[in-house]
Structures are given as structure tokens and as C-alpha cells.
Scaffold this motif. Sequence first.
Motif, short mmCIF file in Angstrom:
data_model
loop_
_atom_site.label_atom_id
_atom_site.label_comp_id
_atom_site.label_asym_id
_atom_site.label_seq_id
_atom_site.Cartn_x
_atom_site.Cartn_y
_atom_site.Cartn_z
N LYS A 42 0.86 -1.18 0.00
CA LYS A 42 0.00 0.00 0.00
C LYS A 42 0.90 1.23 0.00
N GLY A 43 0.67 2.15 -0.91
CA GLY A 43 1.51 3.35 -0.98
C GLY A 43 2.55 3.29 -2.09
N ASP A 44 2.76 2.10 -2.66
CA ASP A 44 3.68 2.01 -3.81
C ASP A 44 2.99 2.54 -5.06
N THR A 68 -3.54 1.60 -3.42
CA THR A 68 -4.19 2.17 -2.23
C THR A 68 -4.58 1.11 -1.21
N ILE A 120 -5.53 7.64 0.97
CA ILE A 120 -4.20 7.09 0.68
C ILE A 120 -3.71 7.57 -0.69
N LYS A 137 -2.19 10.82 -0.27
CA LYS A 137 -0.87 10.79 0.37
C LYS A 137 0.23 10.44 -0.63
N ILE A 138 -0.08 9.55 -1.58
CA ILE A 138 0.93 9.10 -2.56
C ILE A 138 1.06 10.10 -3.71
#
Length: 271
Positions: free
Chosen positions: A122-124, A233, A252, A255-256
Amino acid sequence: MTQKQLDESTAYLQGKGFEAPEIGIVLGTGLGKLAEEIEDPIEAHYNHIPFFPLATVEFHTGKLIYGSLEGKKTVVMQGRFHLYEGYDFLDITYPIRVMHQLGIKKLFISNAAGAINLNFKKGDIMLIEDHINLQGGSPLAFKGVGNFGDRFTDMAEPYDTTMRDILVKIAEKEKITLQKGVYASVVGPQLETKAEYRMLKIIGADAVGMSTVPEVIVANHLRLPIVAVSVLTDECDPDNLKPVNIQEIIEIAGKIEPKMVRLFRELIKSL
Ligand code: HPA
């Protein structure tokens, strides 16, 4: 969809000053901020552009923004149309045809997606190298498609290898983790079952989402080079599946988003 409609949509935008953009960008769910960085922006709300699909209530932010990004004339779609909103394949890809007729030479696409490949976190961000169309139809399946581009559009390499290589180098330099993989598109809007996540993994998907593939098919039919990234996400682990929350997905994605903006800006600079 007719050529006359495309001509009218294009003429309306040109009349507002959308002159010869080089780059078109489609921004995904929760990823709209890049549009705010456009210099000397001119905006056109989807509902004002002749023959654009009529926006639904929840879709009030939909607009095309034209201006300069890293010194290049760019047109950005802030908000896209999805099948799950009730639009059909021709509706959701109409803006791609309009941007092509405005003159874009390259198309960038972003989306929010779930990670099927559990080596991804998550976040990649994932660079899309290939896709699987699970939406049960094609934006090219209509009478007269051959008047607009290739009917039997080749899909051997739908994502431009040159821009992919550049993006990989940029990510290394910027120390941004950039995974690579296969994006599977489903209709939605319901999320997947555990059994569906297992199937997606077996058939070779690394990420799943509800967009992008129709736009990529039309861009290939128009011979428009594409680069596309998924912002991951959530992690879709069928053996440990937690309910996903759309609000959380959007949060999310937000955020990314700054990392994605950096990748796209650097890519434009390099072209
Ligand atoms: N499926 C699962 N997770 C997701 C999706 C999806 O379509 N989009 C964003 N996260």
C-alpha cells in the motif's frame, strides 16, 4: 459518436484557447492535484463541452484544464468517466478522442488500484507494463470504427517502452519505489470477493482497478503513445481480507499523489 460531434467539441475548446496541446493527462480518483499546478490555466467544465458525456451529481468537479506544465502545453482531465457510473464504452473514451483531435502527441494516465501482487505495498506506485481487460466489452466495437483509426488495433505493446524506460530512471533518481506489473480492469463498483482476488492473481494480474483500459485501447487505436501508473491504495490478500473503505482509498491516494506528480513532471521535462 460522429466526426461532426468531435469537430464541435474540439472547436469549442479551441475557441476557449486550448491551442495545440502536446500532452494529455488523465487523473484518477484522489489524484486531481496535478491540475492545480498548471500555469495560466483555462478551464472547461465537462457539462459545457458539446457532446461530452453529461456529468452525474457526484461528478461535479469534472473539467478539462489547459495550460503549461514544465514549459509544455498540456491538457489535463480532472476526473474521468467510469463504466460503473452508468456510462458506456464510447462515453468514457470520448475525451481521449477529443484530446487527440486537439493535437496531443502523448498521453499520461493515473489511477488508484488495489495490489494483487502481495510483494507490493500500500503506498507504492506501479508502472503499468501490460493489462487484462475484464470489463466485458471494447470501446472499438461499433459501426464505422475504421473511419477513426484501426479496427483490429494491435495490442502487442500498448504502453510506450521509451517513456516507461525514462520513468524507471526518473524513479531511481528521485528514490521513488516504482513497481512494474499488469493491471486488470473490472467494471465495479463493488469491490472484489476473495475468490475473485485469487482468480486475478492466477491469471497474472498485479493490480486491479475500474478504469484506464478503455482509454488505453482507444489511445492505441489512435496510435497515441501512453504511459500509465497505478497508485496502490490497498492490499488485496484473499487469505486476510479486510473490508476496504472508499474514503480510505481516496485518502491514501492523496498521500501518494505528490510522488506521482513528481514522476509526471520529470517525465514531461525529459521529453
Ligand atoms: N479493487 C480493489 N481495490 C481497489 C480498487 C479495485 O478496483 N481500486 C482501488 N483499490
